[in-house]
Write a protein that holds these residues in place. Sequence first.
Motif, PDB file in Angstrom:
ATOM      1  N   TYR A   1       0.833  -1.205   0.000  1.00 50.14           N
ATOM      2  CA  TYR A   1       0.000   0.000   0.000  1.00 50.14           C
ATOM      3  C   TYR A   1       0.870   1.258   0.000  1.00 50.14           C
ATOM      4  O   TYR A   1       0.614   2.201  -0.766  1.00 50.14           O
ATOM      5  N   LEU A   2       1.906   1.271   0.842  1.00 45.00           N
ATOM      6  CA  LEU A   2       2.733   2.470   0.963  1.00 45.00           C
ATOM      7  C   LEU A   2       3.491   2.756  -0.324  1.00 45.00           C
ATOM      8  O   LEU A   2       3.488   3.903  -0.798  1.00 45.00           O
ATOM      9  N   ILE A   3       4.147   1.759  -0.895  1.00 47.07           N
ATOM     10  CA  ILE A   3       4.936   2.062  -2.098  1.00 47.07           C
ATOM     11  C   ILE A   3       4.027   2.348  -3.292  1.00 47.07           C
ATOM     12  O   ILE A   3       4.435   3.064  -4.217  1.00 47.07           O
ATOM     13  N   ASP A   4       2.809   1.815  -3.293  1.00 45.65           N
ATOM     14  CA  ASP A   4       1.867   2.199  -4.340  1.00 45.65           C
ATOM     15  C   ASP A   4       1.475   3.658  -4.187  1.00 45.65           C
ATOM     16  O   ASP A   4       1.172   4.335  -5.176  1.00 45.65           O
ATOM     17  N   ARG A   5       1.483   4.161  -2.952  1.00 43.69           N
ATOM     18  CA  ARG A   5       1.100   5.563  -2.721  1.00 43.69           C
ATOM     19  C   ARG A   5       2.258   6.522  -2.948  1.00 43.69           C
ATOM     20  O   ARG A   5       2.083   7.580  -3.571  1.00 43.69           O
ATOM     21  N   ILE A   6       3.465   6.183  -2.472  1.00 40.66           N
ATOM     22  CA  ILE A   6       4.567   7.151  -2.507  1.00 40.66           C
ATOM     23  C   ILE A   6       5.650   6.783  -3.513  1.00 40.66           C
ATOM     24  O   ILE A   6       6.550   7.570  -3.754  1.00 40.66           O
ATOM     25  N   GLY A   7       5.583   5.569  -4.079  1.00 35.78           N
ATOM     26  CA  GLY A   7       6.623   5.128  -4.991  1.00 35.78           C
ATOM     27  C   GLY A   7       7.679   4.316  -4.268  1.00 35.78           C
ATOM     28  O   GLY A   7       7.700   4.220  -3.039  1.00 35.78           O
ATOM     29  N   PRO A   8       8.595   3.695  -5.020  1.00 33.20           N
ATOM     30  CA  PRO A   8       9.614   2.835  -4.410  1.00 33.20           C
ATOM     31  C   PRO A   8      10.604   3.626  -3.568  1.00 33.20           C
ATOM     32  O   PRO A   8      10.962   4.752  -3.885  1.00 33.20           O
TER      33      PRO A   8
ATOM     34  N   ALA B   1      10.567  -8.333  -1.312  1.00 32.91           N
ATOM     35  CA  ALA B   1      10.488  -6.871  -1.303  1.00 32.91           C
ATOM     36  C   ALA B   1      10.963  -6.291  -2.631  1.00 32.91           C
ATOM     37  O   ALA B   1      10.359  -5.356  -3.177  1.00 32.91           O
ATOM     38  N   GLN B   2      12.063  -6.842  -3.165  1.00 33.05           N
ATOM     39  CA  GLN B   2      12.593  -6.336  -4.432  1.00 33.05           C
ATOM     40  C   GLN B   2      11.589  -6.527  -5.561  1.00 33.05           C
ATOM     41  O   GLN B   2      11.445  -5.670  -6.437  1.00 33.05           O
ATOM     42  N   SER B   3      10.869  -7.653  -5.551  1.00 27.84           N
ATOM     43  CA  SER B   3       9.870  -7.902  -6.585  1.00 27.84           C
ATOM     44  C   SER B   3       8.755  -6.864  -6.523  1.00 27.84           C
ATOM     45  O   SER B   3       8.264  -6.406  -7.565  1.00 27.84           O
ATOM     46  N   LEU B   4       8.356  -6.487  -5.321  1.00 33.43           N
ATOM     47  CA  LEU B   4       7.325  -5.459  -5.182  1.00 33.43           C
ATOM     48  C   LEU B   4       7.846  -4.089  -5.642  1.00 33.43           C
ATOM     49  O   LEU B   4       7.104  -3.313  -6.265  1.00 33.43           O
ATOM     50  N   LEU B   5       9.111  -3.802  -5.335  1.00 33.83           N
ATOM     51  CA  LEU B   5       9.697  -2.550  -5.824  1.00 33.83           C
ATOM     52  C   LEU B   5       9.773  -2.553  -7.344  1.00 33.83           C
ATOM     53  O   LEU B   5       9.440  -1.545  -7.995  1.00 33.83           O
ATOM     54  N   ASP B   6      10.210  -3.672  -7.934  1.00 30.35           N
ATOM     55  CA  ASP B   6      10.326  -3.766  -9.396  1.00 30.35           C
ATOM     56  C   ASP B   6       8.953  -3.613 -10.053  1.00 30.35           C
ATOM     57  O   ASP B   6       8.828  -2.977 -11.110  1.00 30.35           O
ATOM     58  N   ARG B   7       7.935  -4.206  -9.418  1.00 31.58           N
ATOM     59  CA  ARG B   7       6.567  -4.074  -9.940  1.00 31.58           C
ATOM     60  C   ARG B   7       6.150  -2.607  -9.982  1.00 31.58           C
ATOM     61  O   ARG B   7       5.595  -2.139 -10.983  1.00 31.58           O
ATOM     62  N   ARG B   8       6.438  -1.870  -8.902  1.00 37.56           N
ATOM     63  CA  ARG B   8       6.047  -0.471  -8.864  1.00 37.56           C
ATOM     64  C   ARG B   8       6.839   0.361  -9.871  1.00 37.56           C
ATOM     65  O   ARG B   8       6.304   1.251 -10.534  1.00 37.56           O
ATOM     66  N   ILE B   9       8.124   0.041 -10.035  1.00 44.82           N
ATOM     67  CA  ILE B   9       8.949   0.748 -11.008  1.00 44.82           C
ATOM     68  C   ILE B   9       8.413   0.521 -12.415  1.00 44.82           C
ATOM     69  O   ILE B   9       8.342   1.442 -13.248  1.00 44.82           O
ATOM     70  N   SER B  10       7.997  -0.707 -12.722  1.00 43.16           N
ATOM     71  CA  SER B  10       7.429  -1.030 -14.045  1.00 43.16           C
ATOM     72  C   SER B  10       6.123  -0.291 -14.265  1.00 43.16           C
ATOM     73  O   SER B  10       5.864   0.212 -15.373  1.00 43.16           O
ATOM     74  N   MET B  11       5.302  -0.198 -13.239  1.00 40.38           N
ATOM     75  CA  MET B  11       4.051   0.543 -13.347  1.00 40.38           C
ATOM     76  C   MET B  11       4.310   2.022 -13.647  1.00 40.38           C
ATOM     77  O   MET B  11       3.635   2.632 -14.471  1.00 40.38           O
ATOM     78  N   ASP B  12       5.307   2.596 -12.959  1.00 38.44           N
ATOM     79  CA  ASP B  12       5.652   3.993 -13.194  1.00 38.44           C
ATOM     80  C   ASP B  12       6.156   4.202 -14.625  1.00 38.44           C
ATOM     81  O   ASP B  12       5.868   5.230 -15.256  1.00 38.44           O
ATOM     82  N   ALA B  13       6.915   3.223 -15.129  1.00 36.46           N
ATOM     83  CA  ALA B  13       7.468   3.344 -16.482  1.00 36.46           C
ATOM     84  C   ALA B  13       6.378   3.296 -17.544  1.00 36.46           C
ATOM     85  O   ALA B  13       6.506   3.913 -18.610  1.00 36.46           O
TER      86      ALA B  13
END
Length: 285
Positions: free
Chosen positions: A240-247, A271-283
């Motif tokens: 929830y947090l990284i979806d709101r504020i980013g990685p 944790a890294q997979s969740l960060l990578d997922r958010r980075i891909s979404m941002d891209a």
Amino acid sequence: MISPRHTNIALGAGVGLKPQHYEDAYAVEQGELWFEVHPENYMVDGGPRLAWLEMIRGRHPLSLHGVSLSLAAEQEPDATHLQRLKALIDRVEPALVSEHLAWSAWRDHYHPDLLPFPRTQDALLRVAANISRTQDTLGRRIAIENPTHYLTITGHDWSESDFFREVIRRTGCGLLVDINNVFVSAHNLPIDPIAYLDAIPSDAVMEIHLAGHSVDANGALWIDSHDAAINEGVWHLYRYLIDRIGPRPTLIERDGQVPEFDVLLGERQQAQSLLDRRISMDAMA
């Protein structure tokens, strides 16, 4: 200001480094992996621990996470301690430096705990002065970690998020969001963990911590013990947090019942997979 050796490297998910894992940590090769230690264990002039730390920082970024500056105490941070911490920072050039919003020293006596305090106007002035003094001595910005709560304390003038926001405004420090602290505190008080995360000043978040907890003998109180696998509720709040504020750089903490290094790397990879997922979404946005 120093120029940390690894600050030009993107930090992903990291692991708290324990002495029994030195050789594994030195040998592992994973992109964006970093390690965090308590500087109090390394504030010496030499010896094997410091030698290992210097070897590992040659391969991976480091973070220093302090536990004894006692920033919320009525007295100033110990000047000798600050100089020893600065010497370690200059030596290993960490990418991040952090401390707790708590007190652990009182009138020249040290209490081995991270203790809460009423968030009064006087406390605000004291905390801001101590953080500013610390940053001036160290020559760099530090991040302050949100506390774990076990009992309701009265006498607050500020909500926790507003207190952090004002301290950040006055000092320029950053914020370390410990998700397990939020999860445990939400059970013990209780508070709404989603509302808590919504209220934090997201632009100031420099680091995130993930850890496990334990339960007291009566099964009522949750304890921020860092001696178990990360609870699914913590993973939910983290997503929830990284979806709101980013990685953000994210640490896996384990201080008791420490498992094999591969087990920690498994949580780190989650944790890294969740960060990578958010980075891909941002891209793709």
